[in-house]
Design a protein around this motif. Structure first.
Motif, PDB file in Angstrom:
ATOM      1  N   HIS A  79     -30.163  54.417 -35.219  1.00  0.00           N
ATOM      2  CA  HIS A  79     -28.892  55.026 -35.638  1.00  0.00           C
ATOM      3  C   HIS A  79     -28.168  54.152 -36.652  1.00  0.00           C
ATOM      4  CE1 HIS A  79     -24.480  55.825 -35.039  1.00  0.00           C
ATOM      5  NE2 HIS A  79     -24.925  57.048 -35.286  1.00  0.00           N
ATOM      6  N   TRP A 131     -30.890  60.820 -39.749  1.00  0.00           N
ATOM      7  CA  TRP A 131     -30.604  60.674 -38.318  1.00  0.00           C
ATOM      8  C   TRP A 131     -30.331  62.030 -37.674  1.00  0.00           C
ATOM      9  CZ3 TRP A 131     -30.904  57.773 -34.161  1.00  0.00           C
ATOM     10  CH2 TRP A 131     -30.085  58.048 -33.078  1.00  0.00           C
ATOM     11  N   ILE A 152     -25.185  55.268 -28.294  1.00  0.00           N
ATOM     12  CA  ILE A 152     -26.302  56.191 -28.465  1.00  0.00           C
ATOM     13  C   ILE A 152     -27.191  56.137 -27.230  1.00  0.00           C
ATOM     14  CG2 ILE A 152     -28.295  56.781 -29.891  1.00  0.00           C
ATOM     15  CD1 ILE A 152     -25.571  57.260 -31.210  1.00  0.00           C
TER      16      ILE A 152
END
Length: 298
Positions: free
Chosen positions: A178, A186, A161
């Motif tokens: 996340h 999310w 991420i």
């Protein structure tokens, strides 16, 4: 991601033009102040001789160009009616009350202004659920409008991420979020994605609801669902084929006296009725006496 600062810059740019009326609109005055304070910061540094502030009326006036910026709240949507506007800065639009844009704000932009053009709007906010008024507004296409989505995060080729703006939010924090957040939250809050079931009770309604209107068939029986409303809500009748589970008939109506509502409900039941047809009716509120009347009708 900086969208509030961008909105403030657009508001200030318009305020520096001649004969403009600009509104900064948000669900509450406190939220409207986010954009307003950004404009004030620039005003205090560079433009204090030109832009005069009224704390009492919550507005900034350009005394040379005769333009004005006002803060507005959507708490009471009807208070937003009736003033021609050059620009609306809308913040947290996903949290506006229903019909605020269609009924109260957009009509303020349609008249031609002193500069020869109609008003414009710059609307910002986080994504909410699929099918909401904010989602529909973002999906509406036209030569005079566009939508731009800026997610906070993205996934790189290695599945990590990453932040789209590391100076504000780090990769490490986003990776942790996340891992912790529900996938729908999310997607909505960090990927700028309108989620199909965020904020609603049932998943995948649009995907599951299928079929077309059909005439009753002798070899079928049906489920008929009736949800009653009158002033605020619609009454809805839905007929589902028990074999295919397709919706074969559906209608909704409101502002109709219950005497006539009962006649319409009975007409549908008799049209699709058989020995095995099952009608399910909401009994809450005024539902019980309506149910009793329908049962007396057979």
């Amino acid at each position: 991601m900086g969208k509030t600062k961008l909105a403030a810059f657009i508001a200030l740019y318009e305020l520096m033009q001649a004969d403009r009326i600009i509104w900064c609109v948000a669900p509450t005055y406190g939220l409207a102040e986010k954009v307003f304070k950004e404009v004030l910061e620039w005003r205090n540094k560079y433009l204090s001789e030109i832009l005069k502030v009224s704390v009492h009326t919550q507005e900034i006036r350009n005394v040379i160009a005769n333009s004005i910026l006002k803060m507005k709240s959507t708490d009471v949507p009807v208070s937003l009616k009736g003033e021609g506007l050059d620009l609306i800065i809308g913040d947290e639009v996903g949290d506006w009350k229903k019909e605020t844009w269609d009924r109260y704000l957009e009509p303020n932009l349609i008249q031609t202004r002193k500069h020869g053009k109609t008003g414009r709007a710059f609307l910002i906010g986080n994504a909410n659920y699929f099918g909401s008024e904010w989602h529909k507004l973002c999906e509406t296409k036209g030569f005079d409008r566009f939508t731009y989505r800026l997610p906070t995060a993205y996934e790189d080729v290695n599945g990590k991420i990453r932040s789209n703006n590391p100076t504000i939010v780090s990769d490490e924090i986003l990776q942790k979020l996340h891992e912790e957040k529900d996938v729908k939250v999310w997607r909505q809050e960090y990927l700028a994605d309108f989620v199909a079931s965020q904020g609603v009770v049932f998943d995948n309604i649009i995907e599951c609801a299928s079929g077309r209107f059909e005439e009753p068939k002798d070899d079928r029986f049906y489920y008929i669902g009736v949800d009653l409303g009158r002033v605020q809500d619609f009454s809805v009748i839905t007929v589902i084929d028990s074999k295919t589970f397709n919706i074969v008939y559906w209608e909704k109506f409101k502002d109709i006296d219950y005497v006539f509502q009962k006649k319409r409900i009975l007409a549908v039941i008799r049209r699709f009725g058989s020995d095995h047809t099952k009608t399910i009716l909401d009994q809450t509120g005024l539902g019980q006496p309506i149910l009793d009347d329908l049962q007396r009708e057979g």
